[in-house]
Design an enzyme around this catalytic site. Structure first.
Site, PDB file in Angstrom:
ATOM      1  N   LEU A 156       6.225   3.725   3.915  1.00  0.00           N
ATOM      2  CA  LEU A 156       5.563   4.098   5.223  1.00  0.00           C
ATOM      3  C   LEU A 156       5.086   2.526   5.790  1.00  0.00           C
ATOM      4  O   LEU A 156       4.451   1.730   5.154  1.00  0.00           O
ATOM      5  CB  LEU A 156       4.388   4.839   5.292  1.00  0.00           C
ATOM      6  CG  LEU A 156       4.692   6.404   5.348  1.00  0.00           C
ATOM      7  CD1 LEU A 156       5.289   6.792   4.056  1.00  0.00           C
ATOM      8  CD2 LEU A 156       3.700   7.296   5.491  1.00  0.00           C
ATOM      9  N   PHE A 159       0.942   1.534   6.745  1.00  0.00           N
ATOM     10  CA  PHE A 159       0.200   2.856   6.560  1.00  0.00           C
ATOM     11  C   PHE A 159      -1.265   2.307   6.405  1.00  0.00           C
ATOM     12  O   PHE A 159      -2.048   3.164   6.764  1.00  0.00           O
ATOM     13  CB  PHE A 159       0.644   3.424   5.529  1.00  0.00           C
ATOM     14  CG  PHE A 159       0.037   4.758   4.868  1.00  0.00           C
ATOM     15  CD1 PHE A 159      -0.080   5.871   5.674  1.00  0.00           C
ATOM     16  CD2 PHE A 159      -0.804   4.759   3.820  1.00  0.00           C
ATOM     17  CE1 PHE A 159      -0.502   6.865   5.676  1.00  0.00           C
ATOM     18  CE2 PHE A 159      -1.496   5.846   3.544  1.00  0.00           C
ATOM     19  CZ  PHE A 159      -1.313   7.115   4.347  1.00  0.00           C
ATOM     20  N   GLY A 197       0.885   5.144  -3.423  1.00  0.00           N
ATOM     21  CA  GLY A 197       0.195   5.363  -2.296  1.00  0.00           C
ATOM     22  C   GLY A 197       0.924   5.830  -0.907  1.00  0.00           C
ATOM     23  O   GLY A 197       0.792   6.954  -0.455  1.00  0.00           O
ATOM     24  N   ASP A 198       1.761   5.200  -0.500  1.00  0.00           N
ATOM     25  CA  ASP A 198       2.689   5.162   0.495  1.00  0.00           C
ATOM     26  C   ASP A 198       4.064   5.025   0.283  1.00  0.00           C
ATOM     27  O   ASP A 198       5.008   4.936   1.397  1.00  0.00           O
ATOM     28  CB  ASP A 198       2.284   4.737   1.875  1.00  0.00           C
ATOM     29  CG  ASP A 198       2.290   3.313   1.750  1.00  0.00           C
ATOM     30  OD1 ASP A 198       2.370   2.675   0.524  1.00  0.00           O
ATOM     31  OD2 ASP A 198       2.425   2.307   2.619  1.00  0.00           O
ATOM     32  N   GLU A 199       4.292   5.349  -0.940  1.00  0.00           N
ATOM     33  CA  GLU A 199       5.809   5.122  -1.380  1.00  0.00           C
ATOM     34  C   GLU A 199       6.441   6.243  -2.032  1.00  0.00           C
ATOM     35  O   GLU A 199       5.893   6.951  -2.694  1.00  0.00           O
ATOM     36  CB  GLU A 199       5.715   3.852  -2.473  1.00  0.00           C
ATOM     37  CG  GLU A 199       5.484   2.566  -1.779  1.00  0.00           C
ATOM     38  CD  GLU A 199       5.881   1.339  -2.841  1.00  0.00           C
ATOM     39  OE1 GLU A 199       6.101   1.746  -3.864  1.00  0.00           O
ATOM     40  OE2 GLU A 199       5.703   0.122  -2.221  1.00  0.00           O
TER      41      GLU A 199
END
Length: 279
Positions: A156, A159, A197-199
């Site tokens: 993302l 993010f 985390g955002d992967e």
């Protein structure tokens, strides 16, 4: 691979053959000890009963328990009265049934905890551990059958800034919705996992470059439509790697996909880049 994992990968017929072999060994020793030494060997029948309970199922274990009780009855008919032998067989069959019930419940609890340990608690999709296990199995299959394998990394964009601006609750919602959108666009054989985390990583077993491109195109379209519906200005950087020959290790496979994704991030973000690796 552990012994449990090896046995769980075997077919029911193979497991049944192993169960019968265990029964034969126990019955043979029981017969020898009961005729020569008048020793009690019945508790060891729990070994084939427990094996069938764990690896085959409750019904097979009940059948095994009946066989064990029947063999025990036949073995003792010559040394004690028929009534006593029948009583002993009934008692032991009751104990076998109790063991089957307890082991069945323990296996359910074990499988539940095993499943939870492989789920990301926030998004309820696979976590990194589950991805590594599935990737190992897919890689081994690709090596055996000499098939291609593909992997995509999805990140993302910006993010952290959005999380700081809107708050962690909003950020968590974005991650949950993203996970559901990716999973909904995949094939039944594919796997999406949250690895950071955002992967997110998408494992595409036995998938060519063209097929991987089609799958990830559906994923991107689903993500963009979802972000528009939620009025979120979230974009995605995606890197796809297709291995014509299976890589040497899972680390290599993940590392190559990660490199392509970061090349997308450094090149302007919000796009998809694909790479095919011959060796």
């Amino acid at each position: 691979m552990t012994l449990r994992e090896y046995l769980e990968a075997r077919s029911k017929s193979v497991l049944a053959a192993i169960g019968v072999s265990l029964l034969s060994v126990v019955a043979g020793i029981d017969y020898i000890t009961s005729t020569r030494y008048v020793l009690e060997f019945s508790p060891f029948y729990l070994v084939p009963v427990a094996f069938c309970t764990w690896f085959i199922g409750k019904n097979a274990a009940v059948v095994m328990g009946l066989l064990c009780a029947g063999i025990g009855l036949a073995t003792r008919m010559h040394s004690i009265s028929r009534l006593s032998a029948l009583w002993d067989a009934l008692v032991w069959f009751g104990l076998y049934l109790a063991a089957i019930i307890v082991l069945s419940q323990l296996k359910k609890l074990y499988e539940r905890e095993r499943s939870l340990s492989r789920l990301d608690p926030l998004t309820h999709i696979a976590n990194r551990r589950a991805l590594l296990e599935s990737a190992t199995a897919a890689l081994n299959s690709a090596k055996r059958h000499r098939t291609t394998i593909s992997l995509a990394y999805i990140d993302l964009d910006d993010f952290k800034q959005m999380n700081d601006l809107l708050g962690h609750a909003a950020g968590d919602k974005v991650l949950r919705v993203t996970a559901l959108s990716i999973r909904g666009a995949l094939r039944p054989t594919d796997l999406v996992a949250r690895i950071g985390g955002d992967e997110f990583a998408v494992l595409l077993p036995e998938t060519t470059k063209a097929a991987a491109e089609r799958v990830i195109w559906r994923v991107r379209r689903a993500l963009e439509e979802t972000m528009q519906e939620q009025s979120w200005t979230v974009t995605f950087s995606i890197g796809i790697v297709t291995f014509l020959r299976p890589p040497r290790s899972i680390s290599e496979m993940l590392g190559k996909a990660d490199q392509v994704m970061y090349r997308v991030k450094s090149g302007g973000k919000n796009r998809t880049e694909q790479r095919e690796i011959a060796a």
